[in-house]
Design an enzyme around this catalytic site. Sequence first.
Site, short mmCIF file in Angstrom:
data_model
loop_
_atom_site.label_atom_id
_atom_site.label_comp_id
_atom_site.label_asym_id
_atom_site.label_seq_id
_atom_site.Cartn_x
_atom_site.Cartn_y
_atom_site.Cartn_z
N LYS A 113 4.63 12.07 29.72
CA LYS A 113 5.12 12.57 28.44
C LYS A 113 6.66 11.87 28.37
CE LYS A 113 4.12 17.14 29.78
NZ LYS A 113 2.99 16.64 30.90
N ILE A 114 7.38 12.19 29.10
CA ILE A 114 8.96 11.84 28.99
C ILE A 114 9.01 10.48 28.81
CG2 ILE A 114 11.21 12.00 29.54
CD1 ILE A 114 10.41 14.84 30.61
N PRO A 166 7.72 12.66 38.66
CA PRO A 166 8.17 13.92 39.36
C PRO A 166 8.60 13.76 40.70
CG PRO A 166 5.67 13.72 39.22
CD PRO A 166 6.18 12.54 38.68
N ARG A 194 14.73 13.72 38.61
CA ARG A 194 15.05 14.60 39.66
C ARG A 194 16.13 13.80 40.64
NH1 ARG A 194 14.11 18.03 37.00
NH2 ARG A 194 12.42 19.76 36.90
N ASP A 218 21.36 12.09 35.12
CA ASP A 218 21.54 13.38 34.54
C ASP A 218 21.13 14.65 35.81
OD1 ASP A 218 21.88 15.65 32.53
OD2 ASP A 218 19.55 15.79 33.08
N GLU A 223 22.32 18.74 43.85
CA GLU A 223 22.87 19.47 42.81
C GLU A 223 22.76 21.09 42.92
OE1 GLU A 223 20.32 17.71 39.66
OE2 GLU A 223 19.66 19.73 39.00
N HIS A 255 22.58 17.87 34.34
CA HIS A 255 21.13 18.56 34.24
C HIS A 255 21.26 19.08 32.84
CE1 HIS A 255 17.29 19.40 36.59
NE2 HIS A 255 17.05 19.50 35.12
#
Length: 290
Positions: A113-114, A166, A194, A218, A223, A255
């Site tokens: 989707k992204i 992912p 990620r 990002d 993190e 993020h």
Amino acid sequence: AKSCQAVSLFTSDKADASVLQTLAGYGVKYIALRSVGFDHVDLKEAKRLQMQVANVPAYSPHSVAEHAVTLLMTLNRKILLSQELMRVNDFRLDGLTGFDVHEKKIGIVGIGKIGETFARIMNGFGCELLCYDPCPRHELEVQLNIRFVDLAYLCTHSDVISIHCPLNKTTTHLFNKELFSIMKKGVFVINTARGPIINTQDLMQALDAGIVGAAGLDVYEFEKGLFFHDHSSKKTDDQVFQKLRLYKNVLITGHQAFLTETALKNIAQTTAYNLNCFAKGALSINALEK
Ligand code: NAI
């Protein structure tokens, strides 16, 4: 969570086996994730404990894709340096040369989707799009002028690489020394997916060697416990992060790619829907283990 039947978690929350066992001990039976990604949840253990988990599979692919473009263009057009110079009345153009994104080769790793939304935007820029995805949707080839290639080809030919896959066992440290070593010199690497998909030490070596010309991140490998918290009064003891943020050609955001009004509204609505399903004893269409 004591005496609650459901909890709602975000990406920064850890739901490994021991956390899930503790929650189960409190009587929690339902995990409503407010995120797309579910790499932070031990789904096998949740199933064993008869806990249901549901996510928000899509809230706004535009929010993340547009942020990836923001990172790319901010780095490319040297916006941060130009602002620094502007503040001290230095209006020379030294060091501010960027490049036309038009006609550049853009490598997209993961075109779900992204990735697809990012591809649509870059198609508008007039770029050549190379995509790697183990489940290629060939209809996109015609719709978006995309060429599906293998990962090695993508890395050797792309001027910009944007990561949209992912995090899982296969993609952990997918971007490592070996992959960086075959990249086009000066490539821009953008990661809004990620952190652990990139081996940060290897990225810094590639930056030092001039293989990676710039990185827009990002997300960051370590993190958890860092992002989403105020560390302004105490210095972080993460040496890797300390070093990474000193690079002038690395732009890090904490993020926040998802953080738009539209996305927040959609996250809230879907999470409320998931929780309502649980309350009614119905299976949500967003349940991860059906
Ligand atoms: P999606 O499930 O629609 O698409 C993921 C795509 O990656 C699929 O087409 C899949 O086939 C592909 N893929 C799987 N394994 C791959 C591999 N080894 N190499 C290349 N491609 C692979 O997911 P969506 O919604 O596009 O989100 C992608 C990721 O973006 C999420 O998993 C999440 O980690 C991240 N994300 C980050 C946010 C942020 O705020 N920074 C917010 C939302 C998502």
